[in-house]
Design a protein around this motif. Sequence first.
Motif, PDB file in Angstrom:
ATOM      1  N   LEU A 295       0.838  -1.198   0.000  1.00 56.98           N
ATOM      2  CA  LEU A 295       0.000   0.000   0.000  1.00 56.98           C
ATOM      3  C   LEU A 295       0.872   1.247   0.000  1.00 56.98           C
ATOM      4  N   THR A 296       1.965   1.214   0.764  1.00 59.36           N
ATOM      5  CA  THR A 296       2.871   2.366   0.814  1.00 59.36           C
ATOM      6  C   THR A 296       3.426   2.689  -0.566  1.00 59.36           C
ATOM      7  N   GLN A 297       3.899   1.673  -1.277  1.00 58.81           N
ATOM      8  CA  GLN A 297       4.450   1.900  -2.606  1.00 58.81           C
ATOM      9  C   GLN A 297       3.383   2.410  -3.568  1.00 58.81           C
ATOM     10  N   TYR A 298       2.180   1.900  -3.416  1.00 59.61           N
ATOM     11  CA  TYR A 298       1.091   2.359  -4.284  1.00 59.61           C
ATOM     12  C   TYR A 298       0.793   3.837  -4.035  1.00 59.61           C
ATOM     13  N   LEU A 299       0.788   4.223  -2.770  1.00 60.12           N
ATOM     14  CA  LEU A 299       0.564   5.630  -2.434  1.00 60.12           C
ATOM     15  C   LEU A 299       1.684   6.506  -2.983  1.00 60.12           C
ATOM     16  N   ILE A 300       2.920   6.026  -2.877  1.00 60.85           N
ATOM     17  CA  ILE A 300       4.053   6.787  -3.420  1.00 60.85           C
ATOM     18  C   ILE A 300       3.885   6.976  -4.926  1.00 60.85           C
ATOM     19  N   ASP A 301       3.470   5.924  -5.609  1.00 60.81           N
ATOM     20  CA  ASP A 301       3.272   6.012  -7.063  1.00 60.81           C
ATOM     21  C   ASP A 301       2.202   7.032  -7.417  1.00 60.81           C
ATOM     22  N   LYS A 302       1.205   7.182  -6.554  1.00 59.61           N
ATOM     23  CA  LYS A 302       0.085   8.078  -6.859  1.00 59.61           C
ATOM     24  C   LYS A 302       0.312   9.514  -6.401  1.00 59.61           C
ATOM     25  N   ILE A 303       0.923   9.700  -5.235  1.00 59.69           N
ATOM     26  CA  ILE A 303       1.001  11.061  -4.673  1.00 59.69           C
ATOM     27  C   ILE A 303       2.412  11.452  -4.241  1.00 59.69           C
ATOM     28  N   GLY A 304       3.420  10.618  -4.535  1.00 60.31           N
ATOM     29  CA  GLY A 304       4.775  10.922  -4.107  1.00 60.31           C
ATOM     30  C   GLY A 304       5.021  10.449  -2.685  1.00 60.31           C
ATOM     31  N   ASP A 305       6.255  10.618  -2.200  1.00 58.84           N
ATOM     32  CA  ASP A 305       6.615  10.070  -0.891  1.00 58.84           C
ATOM     33  C   ASP A 305       6.647  11.112   0.226  1.00 58.84           C
ATOM     34  N   GLY A 306       6.131  12.303  -0.041  1.00 60.83           N
ATOM     35  CA  GLY A 306       6.153  13.352   0.977  1.00 60.83           C
ATOM     36  C   GLY A 306       5.401  12.993   2.239  1.00 60.83           C
ATOM     37  N   PHE A 307       4.399  12.111   2.115  1.00 60.40           N
ATOM     38  CA  PHE A 307       3.598  11.747   3.281  1.00 60.40           C
ATOM     39  C   PHE A 307       4.405  10.976   4.320  1.00 60.40           C
ATOM     40  N   LEU A 308       5.547  10.382   3.921  1.00 63.20           N
ATOM     41  CA  LEU A 308       6.366   9.650   4.886  1.00 63.20           C
ATOM     42  C   LEU A 308       6.999  10.586   5.913  1.00 63.20           C
ATOM     43  N   SER A 309       7.154  11.848   5.540  1.00 62.75           N
ATOM     44  CA  SER A 309       7.661  12.848   6.480  1.00 62.75           C
ATOM     45  C   SER A 309       6.544  13.716   7.040  1.00 62.75           C
ATOM     46  N   GLU A 310       5.547  14.008   6.205  1.00 67.07           N
ATOM     47  CA  GLU A 310       4.424  14.843   6.622  1.00 67.07           C
ATOM     48  C   GLU A 310       3.136  14.095   6.299  1.00 67.07           C
ATOM     49  N   ALA A 311       2.589  13.434   7.313  1.00 70.58           N
ATOM     50  CA  ALA A 311       1.503  12.473   7.108  1.00 70.58           C
ATOM     51  C   ALA A 311       0.245  13.098   6.509  1.00 70.58           C
ATOM     52  N   THR A 312       0.006  14.388   6.762  1.00 71.49           N
ATOM     53  CA  THR A 312      -1.213  14.991   6.250  1.00 71.49           C
ATOM     54  C   THR A 312      -1.210  15.085   4.720  1.00 71.49           C
ATOM     55  N   GLN A 313      -0.039  14.867   4.086  1.00 75.87           N
ATOM     56  CA  GLN A 313      -0.007  14.848   2.622  1.00 75.87           C
ATOM     57  C   GLN A 313      -0.757  13.643   2.043  1.00 75.87           C
ATOM     58  N   LEU A 314      -1.142  12.711   2.905  1.00 72.77           N
ATOM     59  CA  LEU A 314      -1.992  11.605   2.457  1.00 72.77           C
ATOM     60  C   LEU A 314      -3.320  12.106   1.902  1.00 72.77           C
ATOM     61  N   ARG A 315      -3.716  13.311   2.286  1.00 74.41           N
ATOM     62  CA  ARG A 315      -5.001  13.844   1.824  1.00 74.41           C
ATOM     63  C   ARG A 315      -5.071  13.906   0.297  1.00 74.41           C
ATOM     64  N   ALA A 316      -3.907  14.009  -0.337  1.00 75.92           N
ATOM     65  CA  ALA A 316      -3.903  14.084  -1.807  1.00 75.92           C
ATOM     66  C   ALA A 316      -4.485  12.825  -2.436  1.00 75.92           C
ATOM     67  N   PHE A 317      -4.431  11.709  -1.714  1.00 75.12           N
ATOM     68  CA  PHE A 317      -4.932  10.445  -2.257  1.00 75.12           C
ATOM     69  C   PHE A 317      -6.452  10.452  -2.393  1.00 75.12           C
ATOM     70  N   GLU A 318      -7.129  11.333  -1.663  1.00 75.55           N
ATOM     71  CA  GLU A 318      -8.590  11.369  -1.727  1.00 75.55           C
ATOM     72  C   GLU A 318      -9.097  11.784  -3.101  1.00 75.55           C
ATOM     73  N   ALA A 319      -8.235  12.435  -3.873  1.00 79.17           N
ATOM     74  CA  ALA A 319      -8.627  12.829  -5.231  1.00 79.17           C
ATOM     75  C   ALA A 319      -8.963  11.619  -6.105  1.00 79.17           C
ATOM     76  N   PHE A 320      -8.523  10.441  -5.692  1.00 76.34           N
ATOM     77  CA  PHE A 320      -8.736   9.218  -6.473  1.00 76.34           C
ATOM     78  C   PHE A 320      -9.934   8.398  -5.986  1.00 76.34           C
ATOM     79  N   LYS A 321     -10.717   8.946  -5.081  1.00 76.30           N
ATOM     80  CA  LYS A 321     -11.763   8.139  -4.445  1.00 76.30           C
ATOM     81  C   LYS A 321     -12.820   7.642  -5.428  1.00 76.30           C
ATOM     82  N   ASP A 322     -13.027   8.351  -6.521  1.00 78.01           N
ATOM     83  CA  ASP A 322     -14.033   7.937  -7.504  1.00 78.01           C
ATOM     84  C   ASP A 322     -13.429   7.244  -8.720  1.00 78.01           C
TER      85      ASP A 322
END
Length: 749
Positions: A417-444
């Motif tokens: 899942l981590t690698q998939y997230l990196i592929d979609k939104i980059g690896d910035g969330f590993l240092s700043e977790a709130t950057q995970l919010r960018a993944f919500e753009a793919f919800k649909d």
Amino acid sequence: MIREELLAITNNNIEEASLDALYQAVLSVTQKRIENMEHVHGDRTVYYMSAEFLIGKLLSNNMMNLGIYHEIAQTLKEHGRDISEVEGYDPEPSLGNGGLGRLAACFLDSIATLGINGEGLGLVYHFGLFKQVFENHMQVETKDVWLDKPSWLRKTDTVYSFKLSDVNVTSRMHEIDVLGYRGKKTTLRLFDLDSIDETLVTQGIDFDQSKVDSNLTLFLYPDDSTEQGLRLRFAQQYFMTMSNVSYIFDKHHDDIDHLYQSVVVQINDTHPAMSILLVIQRLMKHGKSFDEACSDVQKMFAYTNHTILAEALEKWPLSYFEAMDHELVVIIKKLQKKVDAVSKDPAVAILDKDKRVHMASLSIHFSYSTNGVASLHTDILVNSELKAFADLYPDRFNNKTNGITFRRWLQFSNPELTQYLIDKIGDGFLSEATQLRAFEAFKDDARVQEDVLRIKQERKDDLVSYIKKTEGIDVNPTSVFDIQIKRLHEYKRQQLNLLYIIHMMHEIREGHLPKRPVTFFFGSKAAPAYTIAKDIIHALLTLSSIIEKDPVVSQYLQIVFVENYNVSKAEHLIPAGDISEQISLASKEASGTGNMKLMLNGALTLGTLDGANVEIADLVGPENVFIFGKHSDTVIDLYATSGYNARHYYETNDNIKRAIDTLVSEEMLKEGTHENLSRLHHELISKDWFMTLLDFDDYVETKNRMLDAYEDRLHWAKMMIVNISNAGYFSSDRTIAQYADEIWKVNHE
């Protein structure tokens, strides 16, 4: 470089090296890099005092934080070895029990990650809480041996000698490095009794509790169901705080006149609260007046409250302090006079009319900050449970919602899942977790939804293999994985889940078949003296056996109670969860952190509006969480008015009566033990202090609706994506940054 180092240590024979030799090689390579890391530093030192630090296995986590995990894994693979065998060999330090200890471990990780000048202070436990074994559907406690192999614990030459009552003891400091994420390191300093005698424990977890100079650090939380056990637990806390305070004064001997400027002590619950008394005592011996010492302490200590349960707020007989050190009694009585000058309200007394010392009262009066660990928890403390204190000190109360080391629970536990997230939104969330919010753009996005479901199924398949290997149990990988993993306590209401499973068993027998099988995973330990908690475990294990033997029901239901649940097992369970059971009685769970880990890995929350569930629901929206049960205000009112009557629900609700009476049915009694099952049956009808039956109907309806929702796989995936994307708020990095800014007043990166 790493490849060459490993080859050199193993004499160019990685392929045929013994597991122990291979582990030592990987350990050596990792520790060499840790030695060269910069230690956190700063003008003011934060000491995080806690009775528990549930740090989990360290090898993989350290390699991950150093950024060398994949290189070592690849090197081993090239030589026909699997890194998982090395990871499995790494001992798991048995230094905690549940959320309190895991939180302390997460906080140290974030302290190092953010470069805060902070350290952990606690105790070494030779046999942990205990190792859980199931025999005849019962929990049996044995020693949790973890110091028999080389570990990360380093013995030092730092020792402190003092008296426990009339017994002379020596405390020795041990150290464990705690690494931040690609940053700096800090130190967990744990004290052990130099004269500890492991041979005192001969069978199970029983030992001579009177031999204080030989038994103090054998177990975390010695059984306190007897007077001798209570005195031992008190002595253990005194030993811990005396060791911790001795270290602080030793390290800061040049700053004692203005110690509060150099030091801040965060006490994690009341177990370390005795340190307040000991610091006052030390400052007075240094030449400070009593008033000066009290003033300094109030500028130096901060207190985290972890409970709403009144029975969990520690109260010690004054006679225990008298037996330990008469000077402490004098200090306590003088502190009570100071409290009397502020308020005569018995609710805020340190020393009550029964001559008991209230450790939470001590912690609140003689600190500058008291924080709760979730917004609802803090509101209840301020407006209800600790209102008398909050009225006195409104500026001292604040909230710091708990967080988790999300890298461990995502990057390490769920690399796919981590690698998939990196592929979609980059690896910035590993240092700043709130950057995970960018993944919500793919919800649909239907493709992303399918990918998320595929990754979840891979993690479920992994758990199936792990359970087969470790528990010898076959699990249906296409079933819904319903997970409730947490300390066994009535307020967490594993018994509500138990009654639901019984209800479902009867529904299936009557021909009402679910659309898909459900596997119910449990992982928890009951305190050795907590009879009803152990009865709940017995009922679940007994029911599991009955379901397994039923040719029809077993096609749709299965209970898997994981033996000796710990961090390592959680790392397999959490990524695989579909449903996250967070079903405590509203107003009783301070926060919860398992809810955050499961959410981060795409499990959907089935929960009451309790603890951090409230903030999870706010973040993801009501359409992406499944909430049931009475509101906390209603529950608090029912307690205040004695308005809850369990027997009424039992006598007026056919489904409740059927489920409860099943506990003492011929079928259950034949498989289980009459004493345990009948006691639980009676408890649920006659008392049910945590109102299991109050929420039963709503729980059944909501859970069934959730199982129906699971069948719309793409919509379920959409909800998963929303939950994953909003889980970054619950990073312990965020929590610790708030502690640093708002309580400790120290710099961070």
